[in-house]
Design an enzyme around this catalytic site. Structure first.
Site, PDB file in Angstrom:
ATOM      1  N   LYS A 110       0.936  -1.195  -0.008  1.00 57.08           N
ATOM      2  CA  LYS A 110      -0.023   0.053  -0.164  1.00 57.08           C
ATOM      3  C   LYS A 110       0.823   1.233   0.205  1.00 57.08           C
ATOM      4  CE  LYS A 110      -3.668  -2.129   2.589  1.00 57.08           C
ATOM      5  NZ  LYS A 110      -4.460  -2.347   3.863  1.00 57.08           N
ATOM      6  N   ALA A 143      -2.626  -7.251   9.962  1.00 56.46           N
ATOM      7  CA  ALA A 143      -1.807  -8.405  10.096  1.00 56.46           C
ATOM      8  C   ALA A 143      -1.998  -9.593  11.065  1.00 56.46           C
ATOM      9  CB  ALA A 143      -0.197  -8.184   9.988  1.00 56.46           C
ATOM     10  N   LYS A 195      -4.705   6.564   2.598  1.00 57.60           N
ATOM     11  CA  LYS A 195      -5.518   6.411   4.029  1.00 57.60           C
ATOM     12  C   LYS A 195      -4.438   6.393   5.182  1.00 57.60           C
ATOM     13  CE  LYS A 195      -4.141   1.829   4.551  1.00 57.60           C
ATOM     14  NZ  LYS A 195      -3.599   1.237   5.847  1.00 57.60           N
ATOM     15  N   ASN A 260       0.508   3.617  11.576  1.00 56.86           N
ATOM     16  CA  ASN A 260       0.274   5.174  11.234  1.00 56.86           C
ATOM     17  C   ASN A 260      -0.249   6.115  12.004  1.00 56.86           C
ATOM     18  OD1 ASN A 260       1.277   4.971   8.045  1.00 56.86           O
ATOM     19  ND2 ASN A 260      -0.049   3.170   8.187  1.00 56.86           N
TER      20      ASN A 260
END
EC number: 1.1.1.94
Length: 335
Positions: A110, A143, A195, A260
């Protein structure tokens, strides 16, 4: 004939690559997991778990470990790349000599290309040509939960409809891993990349103690930014209301499993970016994606105020307080 027993090769033995490999293997596909560090691969082979990134999740019997890239690619028609976005171009260079005409490429990375802001599909087609079927997997999947077999859903977008349906039928599992097809590769890639930037903003807001109202406003205006950029690149607006858009954005902005978001929380509490990344100890994709997203928005002439302010904070020395003042002090406008 493609069946659920057809092997899959996953390139990238970090937390997400390992989680996907476990999921595919558990769902009936013999899976080969390649990693660039032979010592790490040997340790996983001995312990039958990825203790470094996903401790206490035991590998299924049909999950095979491999440190030889050529051998790993020889096993399977479908090659899934799961490396950080800053290493994506490098892995393409490595696999190029081993690609055969029958190979099909998928990635779950990503992000955007480092320093250019280009979509990863563009990078693949430039480096490897346009002869291979391509697909991207993206959506709201942490994950650890994926590896534990908890219910999850994800989006699969491909440049070939037959390939999309074949791969969907292989990895979809009614017991808890749902795969939805989307033909909009551009939108799916953008949602997964940007995002991360908005999640940093949500973390900063929460770190400063601004509360749930501010977080929700950031998520809502964040999806508006992503959608505007997507439309400028030819994406389908509906994509951003799906798993790879709003779904992934909400997950990443609201749960502390997100690196993040945690990175943003630390920034909001006064840590600098370097110290925050060291505390997390793994790649924070949004840090790199912020610069690329900002560059892409500038090229496209798209207004992305949240992305711009986070860029100003990470790369131009602007304080969290001044970022908040800039966003809150914007002129009145329609929604």
């Amino acid at each position: 004939m493609i069946t659920s027993q057809t092997p899959i090769t996953v390139l990238g033995a970090g937390s997400y690559g390992t989680a996907l490999a476990i999921t595919f293997s558990r769902n009936g596909s013999p899976t080969h997991l390649w990693g660039h560090n032979p010592a790490h691969i040997a340790q996983m082979q001995t312990e039958r778990q990825n203790y470094r990134f996903l401790p206490d999740v035991i590998f299924p019997e049909d999950l095979h470990l491999e440190s030889n890239l050529a051998q790993a690619m020889e096993y399977s028609q479908d090659i899934l790349i799961v490396v950080p976005s800053h290493a994506f171009g490098e892995i393409l260079i490595k696999i190029k000599p081993h690609l055969k005409a029958h190979h099909r490429l998928i990635w779950a990375t990503k992000g955007l290309e480092r320093n250019t802001g280009r979509l990863l599909q563009t990078v693949v087609e430039e480096q490897l040509g346009t002869q291979y079927p391509l697909a991207v997997l993206s959506g709201p999947t942490f994950a650890k939960e994926l590896a534990q077999g908890l219910p999850s859903a994800i989006t699969l977008a491909a440049n070939n409809e037959q390939f999309a349906r074949e791969f969907q039928s292989r990895i979809h599992c009614s017991k808890g891993f749902r795969v939805y097809i989307n033909s909009d590769m551009t939108g799916v890639q953008l949602g997964g990349a940007i995002k991360n930037v908005i999640a940093i903003g949500a973390g900063i807001s929460d770190g400063m103690g601004f509360g749930a109202n501010a977080r929700t406003a950031l998520i809502t205006r964040g999806i508006a930014e992503i959608t505007r950029l997507g439309i400028s690149l030819g994406a389908n607006t509906n994509t951003f209301m799906g798993m790879s858009g709003l779904g992934d954005l909400v997950l990443t902005c609201t749960d502390n499993q997100s690196r993040n978001r945690r990175f943003g929380l630390m920034l909001g509490k006064g840590l600098d970016a370097q110290m925050a990344m060291e505390n997390i100890g793994q790649v924070v994709e949004g840090f790199y994606n912020t610069k690329e997203a900002y560059l892409l928005a500038q090229r496209q002439g798209v207004e992305m105020p949240i992305t711009e302010q986070i860029y100003q904070m990470l790369f131009c020395g602007k304080s969290a307080q001044d970022v908040a003042i800039s966003l809150l002090g914007r002129a009145c406008k329609g929604e």
